[in-house]
Design a protein around this motif. Structure first.
Motif, PDB file in Angstrom:
ATOM      1  N   UNK A  67      47.923  21.855  31.504  1.00  0.00           N
ATOM      2  CA  UNK A  67      47.457  20.925  32.751  1.00  0.00           C
ATOM      3  C   UNK A  67      47.286  21.911  33.852  1.00  0.00           C
ATOM      4  N   UNK A  68      48.103  22.734  34.109  1.00  0.00           N
ATOM      5  CA  UNK A  68      47.706  23.923  35.139  1.00  0.00           C
ATOM      6  C   UNK A  68      46.526  24.602  35.015  1.00  0.00           C
ATOM      7  N   UNK A  69      46.161  24.744  33.693  1.00  0.00           N
ATOM      8  CA  UNK A  69      44.695  25.863  33.544  1.00  0.00           C
ATOM      9  C   UNK A  69      43.569  24.740  33.931  1.00  0.00           C
ATOM     10  N   UNK A  70      43.811  23.347  34.077  1.00  0.00           N
ATOM     11  CA  UNK A  70      42.625  22.468  34.119  1.00  0.00           C
ATOM     12  C   UNK A  70      42.737  21.929  35.408  1.00  0.00           C
ATOM     13  N   UNK A  71      43.435  22.474  36.471  1.00  0.00           N
ATOM     14  CA  UNK A  71      43.404  22.174  37.843  1.00  0.00           C
ATOM     15  C   UNK A  71      42.207  22.637  38.594  1.00  0.00           C
ATOM     16  N   UNK A  72      41.751  22.157  39.566  1.00  0.00           N
ATOM     17  CA  UNK A  72      40.375  22.524  40.155  1.00  0.00           C
ATOM     18  C   UNK A  72      40.774  24.018  41.097  1.00  0.00           C
ATOM     19  N   UNK A  73      42.249  23.951  41.586  1.00  0.00           N
ATOM     20  CA  UNK A  73      42.511  25.156  42.432  1.00  0.00           C
ATOM     21  C   UNK A  73      42.838  26.464  41.241  1.00  0.00           C
ATOM     22  N   UNK A  74      43.054  26.103  40.052  1.00  0.00           N
ATOM     23  CA  UNK A  74      43.295  27.245  39.061  1.00  0.00           C
ATOM     24  C   UNK A  74      42.003  27.638  38.576  1.00  0.00           C
ATOM     25  N   UNK A  75      41.009  26.595  38.251  1.00  0.00           N
ATOM     26  CA  UNK A  75      39.710  27.080  37.799  1.00  0.00           C
ATOM     27  C   UNK A  75      38.849  27.922  38.699  1.00  0.00           C
ATOM     28  N   UNK A  76      39.082  27.569  40.033  1.00  0.00           N
ATOM     29  CA  UNK A  76      38.639  28.502  41.117  1.00  0.00           C
ATOM     30  C   UNK A  76      39.170  29.866  41.095  1.00  0.00           C
ATOM     31  N   UNK A  77      40.417  29.896  40.974  1.00  0.00           N
ATOM     32  CA  UNK A  77      41.322  31.246  40.840  1.00  0.00           C
ATOM     33  C   UNK A  77      40.524  32.043  39.657  1.00  0.00           C
ATOM     34  N   UNK A  78      40.437  31.439  38.713  1.00  0.00           N
ATOM     35  CA  UNK A  78      40.022  32.109  37.285  1.00  0.00           C
ATOM     36  C   UNK A  78      38.781  32.669  37.540  1.00  0.00           C
ATOM     37  N   UNK A  79      37.780  31.645  38.159  1.00  0.00           N
ATOM     38  CA  UNK A  79      36.444  32.000  38.467  1.00  0.00           C
ATOM     39  C   UNK A  79      36.144  33.263  39.525  1.00  0.00           C
ATOM     40  N   UNK A  80      36.925  33.360  40.512  1.00  0.00           N
ATOM     41  CA  UNK A  80      36.792  34.073  41.620  1.00  0.00           C
ATOM     42  C   UNK A  80      37.490  35.572  41.659  1.00  0.00           C
ATOM     43  N   UNK A  81      38.623  35.309  40.644  1.00  0.00           N
ATOM     44  CA  UNK A  81      39.502  36.944  40.800  1.00  0.00           C
ATOM     45  C   UNK A  81      38.707  37.978  40.199  1.00  0.00           C
ATOM     46  N   UNK A  82      37.819  37.822  39.430  1.00  0.00           N
ATOM     47  CA  UNK A  82      37.519  39.132  38.553  1.00  0.00           C
ATOM     48  C   UNK A  82      36.740  40.048  39.771  1.00  0.00           C
ATOM     49  N   UNK A  83      35.961  39.568  40.604  1.00  0.00           N
ATOM     50  CA  UNK A  83      35.378  40.407  41.620  1.00  0.00           C
ATOM     51  C   UNK A  83      36.392  41.490  42.167  1.00  0.00           C
ATOM     52  N   UNK A  84      37.488  41.258  42.121  1.00  0.00           N
ATOM     53  CA  UNK A  84      38.389  41.865  42.819  1.00  0.00           C
ATOM     54  C   UNK A  84      39.192  42.833  41.803  1.00  0.00           C
ATOM     55  N   UNK A  85      38.975  42.828  40.643  1.00  0.00           N
ATOM     56  CA  UNK A  85      40.004  43.256  39.646  1.00  0.00           C
ATOM     57  C   UNK A  85      39.112  44.535  38.655  1.00  0.00           C
ATOM     58  N   UNK A  86      40.321  45.482  38.269  1.00  0.00           N
ATOM     59  CA  UNK A  86      39.535  46.301  37.240  1.00  0.00           C
ATOM     60  C   UNK A  86      40.025  45.988  35.891  1.00  0.00           C
ATOM     61  N   UNK A  87      41.302  45.275  35.939  1.00  0.00           N
ATOM     62  CA  UNK A  87      41.913  44.929  34.399  1.00  0.00           C
ATOM     63  C   UNK A  87      43.027  43.551  34.918  1.00  0.00           C
ATOM     64  N   UNK A  88      42.961  43.138  33.789  1.00  0.00           N
ATOM     65  CA  UNK A  88      43.948  41.896  33.463  1.00  0.00           C
ATOM     66  C   UNK A  88      44.722  41.982  32.217  1.00  0.00           C
TER      67      UNK A  88
END
Length: 107
Positions: A67-88
Motif C-alpha cells: 500500500x505504501x508503494x502505491x501512494x502518490x507521495x511514494x511514487x513521486x519519491x521513487x520517480x524523482x530520487x534517481x536524479x540525486x543518486x549514484x547508487x541504491x
C-alpha cells in the motif's frame, strides 16, 4: 507479521544529498498523514558517509508495504530520487524477534 527493509542511498555530492533530504521530508509528510500501516520510516546519515542515507522502514505487514508503494507521495519519491543518486541498495527483512512501540499492532 511485520515486514521491514533497509535502503542505502548514496548521493552524487553534498548538494544532491541536501536535495534528496528535502524530497524525503516531503514524502514523509504523506507517509505520516496517509499510512497507518507504516510503523517506522526513518532516514539516517551514517557517521562516516555524509553523502549516504540509510532508511529503515517497518510495516505492519507486507500488504502495508505494498500500500505504501502505491501512494502518490511514494511514487513521486521513487520517480524523482534517481536524479540525486549514484547508487541504491535494498535489503528486505523478515522479522525473527524484536521490540516496537506498544501502539504498533501485532499480526
Amino acid at each position: 507479521m511485520p515486514y521491514g527493509l533497509v535502503v542505502r542511498f548514496t548521493a552524487r555530492d553534498a548538494a544532491a544529498a541536501a536535495a534528496f533530504d528535502q524530497l524525503a521530508t516531503e514524502t514523509l509528510q504523506g507517509i505520516q498523514a496517509e499510512e497507518p500501516g507504516t510503523l517506522v520510516y526513518v532516514n539516517h546519515i551514517p557517521v562516516d558517509a555524509p553523502n549516504a542515507r540509510v532508511f529503515y522502514e517497518l510495516y505492519e505487514d507486507r500488504d502495508a508495504f505494498l500500500q505504501h508503494e502505491e501512494q502518490p507521495h511514494t511514487k513521486r519519491f521513487l520517480a524523482e530520487r534517481e536524479q540525486y543518486l549514484i547508487s541504491t541498495e535494498v535489503t528486505f527483512l523478515n522479522e525473527v524477534a524484536g521490540k516496537r512501540p506498544a501502539s504498533a499492532r501485532e499480526s
